[in-house]
Design a protein around this motif. Structure first.
Motif, mmCIF file in Angstrom:
data_model
loop_
_atom_site.group_PDB
_atom_site.id
_atom_site.type_symbol
_atom_site.label_atom_id
_atom_site.label_comp_id
_atom_site.label_asym_id
_atom_site.label_seq_id
_atom_site.Cartn_x
_atom_site.Cartn_y
_atom_site.Cartn_z
ATOM 1 N N UNK A 27 0.778 -1.315 0.016
ATOM 2 C CA UNK A 27 0.144 0.016 -0.055
ATOM 3 C C UNK A 27 0.788 1.317 0.053
ATOM 4 N N UNK A 28 2.138 1.255 0.739
ATOM 5 C CA UNK A 28 3.073 2.347 0.701
ATOM 6 C C UNK A 28 3.313 2.666 -0.626
ATOM 7 N N UNK A 29 3.958 1.261 -1.426
ATOM 8 C CA UNK A 29 4.225 1.579 -2.773
ATOM 9 C C UNK A 29 3.182 2.002 -3.731
ATOM 10 N N UNK A 30 2.014 1.857 -3.613
ATOM 11 C CA UNK A 30 0.809 2.477 -4.264
ATOM 12 C C UNK A 30 0.519 3.848 -3.937
ATOM 13 N N UNK A 31 0.804 4.331 -2.512
ATOM 14 C CA UNK A 31 0.890 5.516 -2.250
ATOM 15 C C UNK A 31 1.800 6.415 -2.764
ATOM 16 N N UNK A 32 3.202 5.903 -2.994
ATOM 17 C CA UNK A 32 4.291 6.722 -3.604
ATOM 18 C C UNK A 32 3.741 6.880 -5.111
ATOM 19 N N UNK A 33 3.388 5.953 -5.584
ATOM 20 C CA UNK A 33 2.986 6.246 -7.197
ATOM 21 C C UNK A 33 1.859 7.319 -7.165
ATOM 22 N N UNK A 34 0.831 7.581 -6.392
ATOM 23 C CA UNK A 34 -0.142 8.535 -6.242
ATOM 24 C C UNK A 34 0.593 9.991 -6.249
ATOM 25 N N UNK A 35 1.456 9.836 -5.194
ATOM 26 C CA UNK A 35 1.918 11.028 -4.788
ATOM 27 C C UNK A 35 3.046 11.722 -5.922
ATOM 28 N N UNK A 36 3.709 10.718 -6.394
ATOM 29 C CA UNK A 36 4.425 11.175 -7.769
ATOM 30 C C UNK A 36 3.539 11.907 -8.714
ATOM 31 N N UNK A 37 2.332 11.161 -9.034
ATOM 32 C CA UNK A 37 1.618 11.454 -10.273
ATOM 33 C C UNK A 37 0.933 12.963 -9.872
ATOM 34 N N UNK A 38 1.020 13.399 -8.550
ATOM 35 C CA UNK A 38 0.422 14.606 -8.058
ATOM 36 C C UNK A 38 1.587 15.769 -7.955
ATOM 37 N N UNK A 39 2.798 15.164 -7.982
ATOM 38 C CA UNK A 39 4.045 16.128 -8.032
ATOM 39 C C UNK A 39 4.220 16.414 -6.302
ATOM 40 N N UNK A 40 4.070 15.407 -5.811
ATOM 41 C CA UNK A 40 4.323 15.549 -4.274
ATOM 42 C C UNK A 40 5.781 14.678 -3.820
ATOM 43 N N UNK A 67 8.594 12.858 -2.140
ATOM 44 C CA UNK A 67 8.771 12.203 -0.903
ATOM 45 C C UNK A 67 10.317 11.893 -0.972
ATOM 46 N N UNK A 68 10.747 12.202 0.485
ATOM 47 C CA UNK A 68 10.049 12.803 1.710
ATOM 48 C C UNK A 68 9.976 14.029 1.892
ATOM 49 N N UNK A 69 10.611 14.882 0.826
ATOM 50 C CA UNK A 69 10.593 16.461 1.034
ATOM 51 C C UNK A 69 9.219 17.180 1.699
ATOM 52 N N UNK A 70 8.401 16.545 0.828
ATOM 53 C CA UNK A 70 6.845 17.421 0.950
ATOM 54 C C UNK A 70 5.926 16.397 1.887
ATOM 55 N N UNK A 71 6.330 15.190 1.703
ATOM 56 C CA UNK A 71 5.500 13.968 2.465
ATOM 57 C C UNK A 71 6.260 12.841 2.878
ATOM 58 N N UNK A 72 6.213 12.608 4.232
ATOM 59 C CA UNK A 72 7.078 11.412 4.838
ATOM 60 C C UNK A 72 6.237 10.175 4.835
ATOM 61 N N UNK A 73 6.577 8.904 4.364
ATOM 62 C CA UNK A 73 5.710 7.668 4.298
ATOM 63 C C UNK A 73 6.543 6.552 5.126
ATOM 64 N N UNK A 74 5.732 5.656 5.814
ATOM 65 C CA UNK A 74 6.408 4.604 6.399
ATOM 66 C C UNK A 74 5.248 3.251 6.136
ATOM 67 N N UNK A 75 5.970 2.111 5.918
ATOM 68 C CA UNK A 75 5.361 0.965 5.396
ATOM 69 C C UNK A 75 5.208 0.134 6.744
#
Length: 338
Positions: free
Chosen positions: A248-261, A263-271
């Motif tokens: 799910x973290x991998x999918x979230x990373x994809x969505x963030x990339x598509x929205x030009x956000x 990681x981790x500069x604008x959004x930290x994420x942990x699996x």
């Protein structure tokens, strides 16, 4: 195809003698063993496993139920169990439950009917009552990744709540206060426990959380991507995301990339899990280690001991998760809220 009678005739011994040799009876003489072995090799005879089981009262098999053997998580689990089984001269019979109560039930019944005395069962869909009934029927049955108090001595499990608490606490200690959670939509205890760990960490640090901070999806990449997209549409000032698992973290990373956000500069994420995928994502994923290999080894050892009517040492039945720090989490002062 050669039969046991053909072997007896070739070796010039009785069928009973051939049976004693095949089943390693101490009553078989050295001469008989040599004669029968030569005859079997010459005729290409292979002893029938089922027939041997009738004599020896053992199929020499360890039954395993997994969710889906194609999932790398279960692949690691099966490999660890097979290592122990091989050391003990056992073979595996593996069934997939596909998170279906019907499939799990049918597979366990099949494994028992096939004479598997030792069983390592990963069941998330069957009720505790059904699993207790199966455990009473099969003394060598051990549950993995499931804890049922009535048969606690036969359960190898992970403290999921603590793992999710550790993940959320790690984000909070990095200064994050607006933390979203991407949760599995599967109705299993892992889902409840990991969500509870996230909520407990927020509560202990005096942080509030609304239902808007939590989004649900299938526990895979597609589910994580959709859940992250839904979270973004709410316009919350999030600086960090905790997730149910690494996929799910991998999918979230994809969505963030598509929205030009970024990681981790604008959004930290942990699996959660520390699966193979975690170290190959970009950035490399900070996550929670799920020691499935060690748990599977212990489950296999326990199962084989119970099947042999040995009294096992049952220490360390509940495993404690630990953090794996990589590159997907930075202090909140380095991030800008979304």
């Amino acid at each position: 195809m050669a039969t046991v009678k053909d072997v007896a005739k070739e070796a010039q011994v009785s069928v009973a003698t051939v049976s004693r040799v095949i089943n390693h009876s101490p009553k078989a003489s050295k001469a008989a063993i040599q004669a029968v072995t030569v005859a079997m090799k010459k005729l290409g005879y292979r002893p029938n496993a089922a027939a041997r089981a009738l004599v020896s009262q053992s199929t020499q098999t360890l039954g395993v139920l997994v969710g889906d053997v194609s999932d790398p998580f279960f692949g690691s689990m099966v490999k660890a169990i097979d290592t122990i089984a091989t050391e003990q001269g056992k073979h595996l019979l593996i069934g997939n439950g596909y998170h279906s109560a019907k499939k799990e039930r049918e597979t366990i019944e099949l494994l028992i009917s096939q004479g598997c005395e030792a069983l390592v069962i990963h069941s998330k869909s069957l009720t505790a009552e059904e699993l207790i009934t199966f455990a009473n029927e099969a003394p060598g049955l051990v549950l993995i990744n499931r804890f049922i108090p009535e048969i606690a001595e036969r359960c190898i499990a992970l403290d999921n709540l603590k793992g999710s608490y550790l993940a959320t606490d790690y984000l909070i200690k990095h200064g994050h206060q607006q933390i979203g959670y991407i949760c599995s939509n599967h109705d299993i205890e892992d889902t409840e426990q990991r969500k509870a760990g996230y909520l407990q960490a927020l509560k202990d640090h005096g942080l509030t959380c609304t239902e808007d901070h939590i989004e649900y999806g299938a526990p895979d990449e597609a589910g994580g991507e959709l859940a992250m997209t839904n979270l973004l549409t709410r316009g919350l000032p999030l600086t960090a995301i905790a997730t149910y698992n690494d996929y799910m973290a991998a999918g979230a990373l994809s969505a963030l990339e598509e929205n030009n956000i970024e990681v981790p500069k604008a959004m930290s994420i942990i699996g959660f899990d520390n699966g193979l995928i975690a170290r190959y994502l970009h950035p490399k994923l900070t996550t929670v280690r799920y020691p499935i290999q060690r748990m599977a080894e212990q489950a296999a050892i326990l199962s084989l001991k119970l099947a042999n009517k040995e009294k096992p040492v049952t220490n360390n039945m509940i495993f404690v998760p630990t953090l794996v720090k990589r590159l997907s989490v930075v202090p909140a002062t380095s991030a800008t809220s979304v």
